[in-house]
Design a protein around this motif. Structure first.
Motif: not given
Lengths: 344, 268
Positions: B137, A284, A341, B88-94, A229, B101
């Motif tokens: 997020p 997600p 999103d 930047e990260s796709a999707w709304s990861y916290r 991601s 990660q």
């Protein structure tokens, strides 16, 4: 942490209840309506009961409807889980299970089998199913080869471009075959839109191993999908091999999709929207998203098949049209409310 | 002390285009290396090449004494953490998911995170004072908050070396000072830190070593006082500087005026 976990448990319970409710509807509704009590009695008694009870009209109807709901649920779960995988692999909310060419290849395989006559089935697949399965997997391999031959290797955009280009090529070939063999048009048309009529548990058993392998690989790759991601370069700096991940996890997802398409034809929309709906409920992280998407996809396709069977009975609608008919308004409503999103 | 990051005659660039030629430098545990140079000179390129994110055109890049091209991604990620300029990260990861990660290199793709990992994530969030937005997020954070989460992820990686690409960009003066103090603190605690910056004064004041990359692909390496001289800065940035000495700050430079095109051409 625990608050987060509680919310996820609640979400899974709700999604499981949704699937159970869609099965109940699938068993009760149809040309012969059954009351919930009749349906439950027939369902519970059918395997163990005396021959007399098992051969009652109710038991036969329930058996057929239950098998068909199982088929729809398995295909829906496979497409939705693979959709979540491909959206993750490509960091793209518009990716769907067919993004690397498996539906185009499967359609070409099936249409050729319909038009030119299929060989005998094998491994439990029908002749057409086997041709579709082989077509889907073959197309995926070609896409990987084409993308790998470019200088960019298997990065996301070359795979997407190769998938899109070859998908168009396969559609063109399907059109040509159909134009040459127009007497088969109606059968091919129904196959292209997707549906479950005439398939049962034996066909499901043939496709199930590939679907399960795809799901297992998706779960095993869930943390790698999370890393993707942030983009390939950052993911590499964190210890991931992005191209290898896309090759392996994407390959297994394509295997699962090909098995689903062999079973039911290329049913659209489920694989695109289910991950988005699931993301609302469980967030997600792929370890939670993939099972939740599978539950959403299973429920959506079971309900879509009920509508396909009953809305214009005795004429049966293609289920692929029903998924979009039910899914699209819901999807647009969700986006309009919170954005594609939006934060949970 | 052996170097954790070392470049030997390293040329970095893209295909035919050499951006930095023949750079030699190193940084060991307990040291802070600053990388300076004008926009587009190749600071990011040379740092990425050292980390194995770009293939070296010639020469050697070594991490922990080993050629970076021979290391597997997870081995590399246990030696060096990378904090990119844009996050930047796709999707709304916290934010917490983003920091977690950093544990991938230690735990691998298949094992779930355990108590040690959670402790490392919490410690990293605390070190960056990022607990308050850990459950928000990542995409909703301000630039400064996002930067702190990215550095927390690098800390959670628990590597002996941290490399940061212009982490001070878009930070206010207070946050910039806080960042430089933090990086100097990391070096004092025994990590090797390499960071590209634009603030010449902060670079000189907080660093142990300096690398000045020129527009022509040259790279001067040494003690900050030897490398970041007014003459070198004037040549590197095509800008006249004035310098002075403040009783509590020490030596400083200030950009005075841009060199005109002809003048800078003659200077080369």
């Amino acid at each position: 942490m625990s608050k987060d976990t509680n919310r996820a448990v609640l979400a899974y319970a709700g999604l499981a209840a949704l699937l159970a409710a869609s099965f109940a509807a699938a068993i009760a509704l149809g040309a012969v309506r059954l009351s919930p009590v009749e349906a439950a009695r027939a369902l519970l008694s059918s395997p163990a009961a005396s021959d007399e009870a098992a051969s009652s009209p109710e038991a036969i109807i329930v058996g057929i409807r239950f098998a068909r709901a199982c088929l729809a649920a398995a295909v829906g779960a496979s497409l939705a889980a693979s959709g979540a995988v491909f959206q993750g692999l490509f960091r793209n909310p518009l990716a769907d299970p067919y993004v690397i060419g498996s539906s185009g290849g499967a359609a070409l395989g099936a249409v050729c089998a319909i038009a030119f006559g299929s060989g005998a089935g094998a491994l439990g697949f029908s002749g057409i199913g086997l041709a579709a399965f082989a077509g889907g997997l073959g197309a995926t391999m070609v896409v990987y080869l084409v993308a790998g031959a470019t200088r960019l290797r298997s990065d996301a955009s070359s795979l997407l471009l190769a998938g899109t280009a070859l998908g168009s090529l396969f559609s063109a070939l399907v059109s040509i075959v159909l134009a040459l063999k127009d007497k088969d048009l109606h059968q091919a048309w129904f196959w292209l839109l997707g549906g479950f009529s005439g398939r049962g548990l034996p066909e499901l058993a043939a496709s199930a191993p590939a679907m399960l392998a795809g799901f297992a690989a998706a779960m095993a790759g869930s943390r790698s999908l999370d890393l993707l991601s942030v983009g390939d370069e950052e993911a590499t700096s964190l210890g991931l091999r992005p191209a290898a991940t896309r090759f392996v996890v994407g390959g297994f997802a394509a295997l699962s999709v090909s098995a689903a398409v062999a079973l039911s034809g290329a049913i659209g929309f489920v694989g695109l929207v289910s991950p988005h709906i699931a993301r609302r409920f469980v967030g997600p992280r792929h370890v939670r998203l993939i099972p939740a998407a599978a539950l959403v996809g299973a429920s959506l396709l079971v309900v879509a098949d009920v509508v396909a069977r009953t809305a214009f009975a005795p004429v049966e609608m293609p289920v692929g049209a029903m998924t979009a008919l039910i899914g699209a308004p819901f999807f647009v409503y969700k986006i309009a409310r919170r954005g594609l999103d939006g934060a949970r | 002390m052996s170097a954790l990051l070392e470049a030997r005659g390293l040329s970095a660039g893209y295909g035919e285009r050499v951006v930095v030629a023949g750079a030699s430098f190193s940084v060991s545990a307990g040291s802070l290396l600053v990388v300076l140079g004008p926009n587009g000179c190749g600071k990011t390129t040379v740092l990425k090449t050292c980390l194995g994110l770009l293939p070296p055109l010639s020469g050697d890049a070594l991490l922990g004494g080993l050629p970076v091209t021979g290391l597997r991604p997870r081995e590399r990620a246990r030696l060096a953490a990378w904090v990119p300029q844009l996050a930047e990260s796709a999707w709304s990861y916290r934010s917490r998911d983003i920091v977690a990660q950093g544990r991938f290199a230690a735990r691998g793709p298949f094992m779930p995170l355990n108590g040690d990992d959670e402790a490392a994530v919490d410690a990293a969030l605390d070190a960056m004072d990022a607990r308050a937005f850990a459950d928000r997020p990542f995409s909703s954070l301000s630039g400064g908050e996002a930067r702190r989460v990215m550095i927390a992820r690098a800390l959670a990686q628990e590597t002996p070396l941290i490399v940061l690409d212009e982490p001070a960009a878009h930070l206010d003066p207070g946050r910039q000072m806080e960042l430089m103090e933090l990086l100097a603190g990391l070096a004092r605690s025994g990590k090797a830190v390499a960071v590209s910056v634009h603030d010449v004064n902060a670079a000189k004041r907080f660093s142990d070593l300096a690398l000045l990359v020129g527009k022509d692909g040259s790279a001067a390496f040494g003690a900050p006082g030897d490398v970041l001289t007014p003459e070198n800065l004037e040549n590197a940035y095509d800008t006249h500087f004035i310098h002075g000495d403040h009783e509590s700050y020490g030596p400083y430079v200030l950009p005075l005026s841009r060199k005109r095109a002809k003048e800078s051409h003659d200077g080369r």
